[in-house]
Design a protein around this motif. Structure first.
Motif, PDB file in Angstrom:
ATOM      1  N   SER A  63      44.032  34.865  54.998  1.00 32.53           N
ATOM      2  CA  SER A  63      43.275  33.544  54.965  1.00 32.53           C
ATOM      3  C   SER A  63      42.230  33.364  53.830  1.00 32.53           C
ATOM      4  N   PHE A  64      42.372  34.746  53.107  1.00 30.99           N
ATOM      5  CA  PHE A  64      41.336  34.832  52.149  1.00 30.99           C
ATOM      6  C   PHE A  64      42.083  34.415  50.589  1.00 30.99           C
ATOM      7  N   GLU A  65      43.324  34.668  50.684  1.00 31.36           N
ATOM      8  CA  GLU A  65      44.337  34.287  49.530  1.00 31.36           C
ATOM      9  C   GLU A  65      44.098  32.797  49.214  1.00 31.36           C
ATOM     10  N   ASN A  94      45.468  38.093  45.167  1.00 26.12           N
ATOM     11  CA  ASN A  94      45.526  39.546  45.571  1.00 26.12           C
ATOM     12  C   ASN A  94      45.050  40.256  46.142  1.00 26.12           C
ATOM     13  N   ILE A  95      44.688  39.649  47.501  1.00 24.08           N
ATOM     14  CA  ILE A  95      43.903  40.242  48.603  1.00 24.08           C
ATOM     15  C   ILE A  95      44.235  41.638  49.028  1.00 24.08           C
ATOM     16  N   ARG A  96      43.267  42.641  48.960  1.00 24.60           N
ATOM     17  CA  ARG A  96      43.795  44.185  49.550  1.00 24.60           C
ATOM     18  C   ARG A  96      42.637  44.825  50.338  1.00 24.60           C
ATOM     19  N   ARG A  97      43.250  45.905  50.704  1.00 25.86           N
ATOM     20  CA  ARG A  97      42.086  46.616  51.376  1.00 25.86           C
ATOM     21  C   ARG A  97      41.646  48.104  50.410  1.00 25.86           C
ATOM     22  N   LEU A 124      27.744  34.985  44.556  1.00 25.87           N
ATOM     23  CA  LEU A 124      28.546  33.831  44.673  1.00 25.87           C
ATOM     24  C   LEU A 124      29.205  33.370  46.118  1.00 25.87           C
ATOM     25  N   SER A 125      29.817  32.548  46.287  1.00 26.04           N
ATOM     26  CA  SER A 125      30.198  32.279  47.608  1.00 26.04           C
ATOM     27  C   SER A 125      31.863  32.013  47.671  1.00 26.04           C
ATOM     28  N   LEU A 126      32.406  32.220  48.806  1.00 27.16           N
ATOM     29  CA  LEU A 126      34.050  32.062  48.882  1.00 27.16           C
ATOM     30  C   LEU A 126      33.857  30.490  49.458  1.00 27.16           C
ATOM     31  N   GLY A 127      32.948  30.102  49.782  1.00 18.32           N
ATOM     32  CA  GLY A 127      33.148  28.599  50.396  1.00 18.32           C
ATOM     33  C   GLY A 127      33.943  28.427  51.894  1.00 18.32           C
ATOM     34  N   TYR A 128      33.855  29.450  52.549  1.00 16.59           N
ATOM     35  CA  TYR A 128      34.467  29.265  53.935  1.00 16.59           C
ATOM     36  C   TYR A 128      33.381  29.685  55.039  1.00 16.59           C
ATOM     37  N   ASP A 129      33.877  29.339  56.364  1.00 18.25           N
ATOM     38  CA  ASP A 129      32.982  29.652  57.254  1.00 18.25           C
ATOM     39  C   ASP A 129      33.755  30.639  58.324  1.00 18.25           C
ATOM     40  N   ALA A 130      33.007  31.231  59.012  1.00 17.06           N
ATOM     41  CA  ALA A 130      33.520  32.151  60.316  1.00 17.06           C
ATOM     42  C   ALA A 130      32.936  32.022  61.315  1.00 17.06           C
ATOM     43  N   GLU A 131      33.747  32.313  62.666  1.00 17.30           N
ATOM     44  CA  GLU A 131      33.342  32.274  63.949  1.00 17.30           C
ATOM     45  C   GLU A 131      32.570  33.418  64.088  1.00 17.30           C
TER      46      GLU A 131
END
Length: 133
Positions: A63-65, A94-97, A124-131
């Motif tokens: 979901s971050f990609e 390139n999302i990774r742990r 900065l922000s990634l412009g998304y929301d979370a529950e």
């Protein structure tokens, strides 16, 4: 997202003038947020716990990609197709742990934002929301 240790981060201007780096996007454990940042009582500080199994599962990581990067938190709290042109300054991929952290490569496309970052801006922000539960 904070680009906190700019002395350690590698920032590269590519041939198109885009600024590219790797950033810590999220981490497991408890973090503190102001109520107004998470839709709760303004002026109060809340502990929000991020569980390892939630952050590092396939669905969350995917979901971050490609998420948009914004300069500060947008008033709308989410970037959509309706406000993307107005808010987007770049994207992540390139999302990774990496240990307790979720990393991503960040490409900044906006010339003004690039100047801000080169002048010392780190949040900065990634412009998304979370529950939150």
């Amino acid at each position: 997202m904070k680009i906190q240790d700019k002395s350690q981060a590698k920032f590269v201007l590519d041939s198109s003038g885009y600024l590219v780096t790797t950033a810590k996007l999220a981490r497991i454990g408890a973090m503190q947020y102001l109520g107004e940042e998470i839709g709760r009582q303004s002026g109060k500080v809340y502990d929000v716990y991020v569980d390892e199994s939630e952050l590092f599962n396939d669905a969350t990581m995917k979901s971050f990609e490609g998420k948009t990067v914004t300069n500060d938190h947008p008033t709308e709290m989410e970037v959509t197709s309706s406000n993307w042109k107005e808010l987007s300054i770049g994207h992540i991929h390139n999302i990774r742990r990496d240990g307790d952290f979720l990393l991503g490569d960040v490409v900044f496309n906006d010339a003004e934002a690039i100047k801000d970052i080169q002048s010392g801006k780190i949040e900065l922000s990634l412009g998304y929301d979370a529950e939150l539960s």
